[in-house]
Design a protein around this motif. Structure first.
Motif, PDB file in Angstrom:
ATOM      1  N   SER A   1       0.823  -1.214   0.000  1.00  0.00           N
ATOM      2  CA  SER A   1       0.000   0.000   0.000  1.00  0.00           C
ATOM      3  C   SER A   1       0.851   1.255   0.000  1.00  0.00           C
ATOM      4  CB  SER A   1      -0.959  -0.004   1.199  1.00  0.00           C
ATOM      5  OG  SER A   1      -0.256  -0.093   2.423  1.00  0.00           O
ATOM      6  N   PHE A   2       1.957   1.263   0.753  1.00  0.00           N
ATOM      7  CA  PHE A   2       2.802   2.451   0.782  1.00  0.00           C
ATOM      8  C   PHE A   2       3.645   2.575  -0.486  1.00  0.00           C
ATOM      9  CE2 PHE A   2       1.660   2.899   5.189  1.00  0.00           C
ATOM     10  CZ  PHE A   2       1.801   4.268   5.418  1.00  0.00           C
ATOM     11  N   ALA A   3       3.974   1.458  -1.113  1.00  0.00           N
ATOM     12  CA  ALA A   3       4.723   1.507  -2.367  1.00  0.00           C
ATOM     13  C   ALA A   3       3.891   2.186  -3.457  1.00  0.00           C
ATOM     14  CB  ALA A   3       5.120   0.102  -2.806  1.00  0.00           C
ATOM     15  N   VAL A   4       2.637   1.781  -3.572  1.00  0.00           N
ATOM     16  CA  VAL A   4       1.753   2.386  -4.575  1.00  0.00           C
ATOM     17  C   VAL A   4       1.447   3.833  -4.214  1.00  0.00           C
ATOM     18  CG1 VAL A   4      -0.533   2.271  -5.647  1.00  0.00           C
ATOM     19  CG2 VAL A   4       0.743   0.165  -5.209  1.00  0.00           C
ATOM     20  N   ALA A   5       1.254   4.100  -2.910  1.00  0.00           N
ATOM     21  CA  ALA A   5       0.994   5.477  -2.476  1.00  0.00           C
ATOM     22  C   ALA A   5       2.153   6.391  -2.843  1.00  0.00           C
ATOM     23  CB  ALA A   5       0.754   5.511  -0.963  1.00  0.00           C
ATOM     24  N   ALA A   6       3.379   5.877  -2.726  1.00  0.00           N
ATOM     25  CA  ALA A   6       4.557   6.674  -3.062  1.00  0.00           C
ATOM     26  C   ALA A   6       4.571   7.041  -4.543  1.00  0.00           C
ATOM     27  CB  ALA A   6       5.828   5.910  -2.698  1.00  0.00           C
ATOM     28  N   ILE A   7       4.132   6.117  -5.398  1.00  0.00           N
ATOM     29  CA  ILE A   7       4.068   6.389  -6.833  1.00  0.00           C
ATOM     30  C   ILE A   7       3.043   7.480  -7.124  1.00  0.00           C
ATOM     31  CG2 ILE A   7       3.388   5.446  -9.080  1.00  0.00           C
ATOM     32  CD1 ILE A   7       6.116   4.491  -8.227  1.00  0.00           C
TER      33      ILE A   7
ATOM     34  N   VAL B   1      -4.369  14.821  -3.264  1.00  0.00           N
ATOM     35  CA  VAL B   1      -4.054  13.485  -3.778  1.00  0.00           C
ATOM     36  C   VAL B   1      -2.999  12.818  -2.895  1.00  0.00           C
ATOM     37  CG1 VAL B   1      -3.083  12.196  -5.719  1.00  0.00           C
ATOM     38  CG2 VAL B   1      -4.647  14.102  -6.143  1.00  0.00           C
ATOM     39  N   VAL B   2      -1.982  13.576  -2.506  1.00  0.00           N
ATOM     40  CA  VAL B   2      -0.920  13.035  -1.648  1.00  0.00           C
ATOM     41  C   VAL B   2      -1.487  12.584  -0.308  1.00  0.00           C
ATOM     42  CG1 VAL B   2       1.218  13.575  -0.430  1.00  0.00           C
ATOM     43  CG2 VAL B   2       0.846  14.467  -2.734  1.00  0.00           C
ATOM     44  N   ILE B   3      -2.334  13.419   0.290  1.00  0.00           N
ATOM     45  CA  ILE B   3      -2.929  13.092   1.597  1.00  0.00           C
ATOM     46  C   ILE B   3      -3.799  11.846   1.496  1.00  0.00           C
ATOM     47  CG2 ILE B   3      -4.577  13.872   3.337  1.00  0.00           C
ATOM     48  CD1 ILE B   3      -3.518  16.731   2.849  1.00  0.00           C
ATOM     49  N   ILE B   4      -4.637  11.770   0.464  1.00  0.00           N
ATOM     50  CA  ILE B   4      -5.520  10.613   0.292  1.00  0.00           C
ATOM     51  C   ILE B   4      -4.712   9.340   0.090  1.00  0.00           C
ATOM     52  CG2 ILE B   4      -7.213   9.535  -1.258  1.00  0.00           C
ATOM     53  CD1 ILE B   4      -8.339  12.359  -1.743  1.00  0.00           C
ATOM     54  N   ALA B   5      -3.671   9.407  -0.739  1.00  0.00           N
ATOM     55  CA  ALA B   5      -2.861   8.222  -1.035  1.00  0.00           C
ATOM     56  C   ALA B   5      -2.226   7.662   0.226  1.00  0.00           C
ATOM     57  CB  ALA B   5      -1.780   8.574  -2.055  1.00  0.00           C
ATOM     58  N   TYR B   6      -1.603   8.516   1.011  1.00  0.00           N
ATOM     59  CA  TYR B   6      -0.925   8.033   2.219  1.00  0.00           C
ATOM     60  C   TYR B   6      -1.897   7.698   3.346  1.00  0.00           C
ATOM     61  CZ  TYR B   6       3.687   8.970   0.294  1.00  0.00           C
ATOM     62  OH  TYR B   6       4.833   8.930  -0.470  1.00  0.00           O
ATOM     63  N   THR B   7      -3.051   8.366   3.373  1.00  0.00           N
ATOM     64  CA  THR B   7      -4.061   8.036   4.389  1.00  0.00           C
ATOM     65  C   THR B   7      -4.609   6.634   4.169  1.00  0.00           C
ATOM     66  OG1 THR B   7      -4.712  10.355   4.705  1.00  0.00           O
ATOM     67  CG2 THR B   7      -6.304   8.665   5.364  1.00  0.00           C
TER      68      THR B   7
ATOM     69  N   ILE C   1       5.213  -0.460  10.549  1.00  0.00           N
ATOM     70  CA  ILE C   1       6.140   0.642  10.293  1.00  0.00           C
ATOM     71  C   ILE C   1       7.269   0.178   9.376  1.00  0.00           C
ATOM     72  CG2 ILE C   1       7.833   2.196  11.321  1.00  0.00           C
ATOM     73  CD1 ILE C   1       4.959   3.016  11.804  1.00  0.00           C
ATOM     74  N   GLY C   2       7.784  -1.020   9.624  1.00  0.00           N
ATOM     75  CA  GLY C   2       8.834  -1.566   8.772  1.00  0.00           C
ATOM     76  C   GLY C   2       8.365  -1.743   7.340  1.00  0.00           C
ATOM     77  N   GLY C   3       7.151  -2.267   7.173  1.00  0.00           N
ATOM     78  CA  GLY C   3       6.592  -2.449   5.837  1.00  0.00           C
ATOM     79  C   GLY C   3       6.331  -1.125   5.144  1.00  0.00           C
ATOM     80  N   ALA C   4       5.852  -0.134   5.917  1.00  0.00           N
ATOM     81  CA  ALA C   4       5.585   1.182   5.343  1.00  0.00           C
ATOM     82  C   ALA C   4       6.880   1.813   4.822  1.00  0.00           C
ATOM     83  CB  ALA C   4       4.943   2.091   6.392  1.00  0.00           C
ATOM     84  N   GLY C   5       7.938   1.720   5.627  1.00  0.00           N
ATOM     85  CA  GLY C   5       9.223   2.279   5.196  1.00  0.00           C
ATOM     86  C   GLY C   5       9.792   1.550   3.998  1.00  0.00           C
ATOM     87  N   PHE C   6       9.686   0.229   4.024  1.00  0.00           N
ATOM     88  CA  PHE C   6      10.196  -0.586   2.922  1.00  0.00           C
ATOM     89  C   PHE C   6       9.416  -0.294   1.639  1.00  0.00           C
ATOM     90  CE2 PHE C   6      10.577  -4.606   0.505  1.00  0.00           C
ATOM     91  CZ  PHE C   6      11.962  -4.737   0.492  1.00  0.00           C
ATOM     92  N   GLY C   7       8.099  -0.222   1.748  1.00  0.00           N
ATOM     93  CA  GLY C   7       7.267   0.052   0.580  1.00  0.00           C
ATOM     94  C   GLY C   7       7.504   1.433   0.024  1.00  0.00           C
ATOM     95  N   TRP C   8       7.608   2.423   0.915  1.00  0.00           N
ATOM     96  CA  TRP C   8       7.868   3.795   0.458  1.00  0.00           C
ATOM     97  C   TRP C   8       9.195   3.864  -0.289  1.00  0.00           C
ATOM     98  CZ3 TRP C   8      11.813   7.258   1.591  1.00  0.00           C
ATOM     99  CH2 TRP C   8      11.618   8.577   1.173  1.00  0.00           C
TER     100      TRP C   8
END
Length: 212
Positions: free
Chosen positions: A139-145, A156-162, A183-190
């Motif tokens: 989810s965070f990987a796609v949000a980062a894109i 758009v940025v707020i919605i994606a990361y929310t 948190i680890g997955g969020a950092g890795f995905g980002w």
């Protein structure tokens, strides 16, 4: 690659790692609090609103909408976002298996007495793969894109990361992951999302006109 990170990226990466280590000391308390306050509403909200963003159901559907919307409205940025997002989702989903097999952390619900420091890795077993959270990674990987492509649009940025954050929190509610897994997955995905976006993997960007 971390070898090519900027000073800011190293600072962010270091902060995420430090935060994750510190958070792991509170994993059991957070898990117990979440389970004590778990209810039918939180379970349904997790199941129907949050979790599908990490499993790929909503993410892939959204990327499909981006792509077909780009075709209909002749919007190259929308199509580029869809292709990069899809590639990122697939790549991050595979890459996250590496740390999972290295650590082999027990999920909270597995043991009769949940303990946040139960690690069996590295092994090739297919169970006890709690760290990091695959849902949070995806989810965070796609949000980062999406956030990188539409960085000039705060909404758009707020919605994606929310949405990515809600997906991660749902894994704690469902007792599938510890908070530090998320948190680890969020950092890795980002990091995966930013890497793929910045390095223009597979030349996706060059096939489309630049955005003015």
């Amino acid at each position: 690659s971390p070898l090519h990170w900027s000073k800011t990226e190293w600072e962010v990466g270091s902060l995420v790692i430090l935060s994750d280590v510190l958070l792991s000391t509170q994993d059991l308390k957070i898990r117990n609090f979440a389970q004590q306050n778990r209810c039918r509403f939180s379970d349904n909200f997790s199941k129907y609103v949050c979790e599908p963003w990490g499993s790929g159901v909503y993410s892939m559907a959204t990327m499909g909408l981006f792509y077909f919307g780009g075709l209909i409205f002749k919007d190259d940025r929308s199509k580029r976002t869809a292709l990069l997002g899809t590639k990122t989702l697939l790549i991050s989903g595979g890459a996250v298996e590496v740390p999972k097999f290295l650590f082999h952390r027990h999920r909270p619900y597995v043991d009769n007495q949940p303990y946040q420091y139960n690690f069996d890795g590295p092994t090739l077993m297919t169970h006890n793969t709690s760290f990091p959270s695959g849902h949070a990674t995806s989810s965070f990987a796609v949000a980062a894109i999406v956030a990188s492509e539409y960085k000039e649009k705060p909404a758009v940025v707020i919605i994606a990361y929310t949405l990515a954050l809600l997906c991660g929190l749902s894994r704690i509610n469902d007792d599938e992951h510890w908070a530090s897994d998320v948190i680890g997955g969020a950092g890795f995905g980002w990091a995966m999302g930013k890497l793929i976006y910045n390095k223009n993997n597979w030349g996706v960007k060059k096939n489309f006109k630049p955005v003015n």
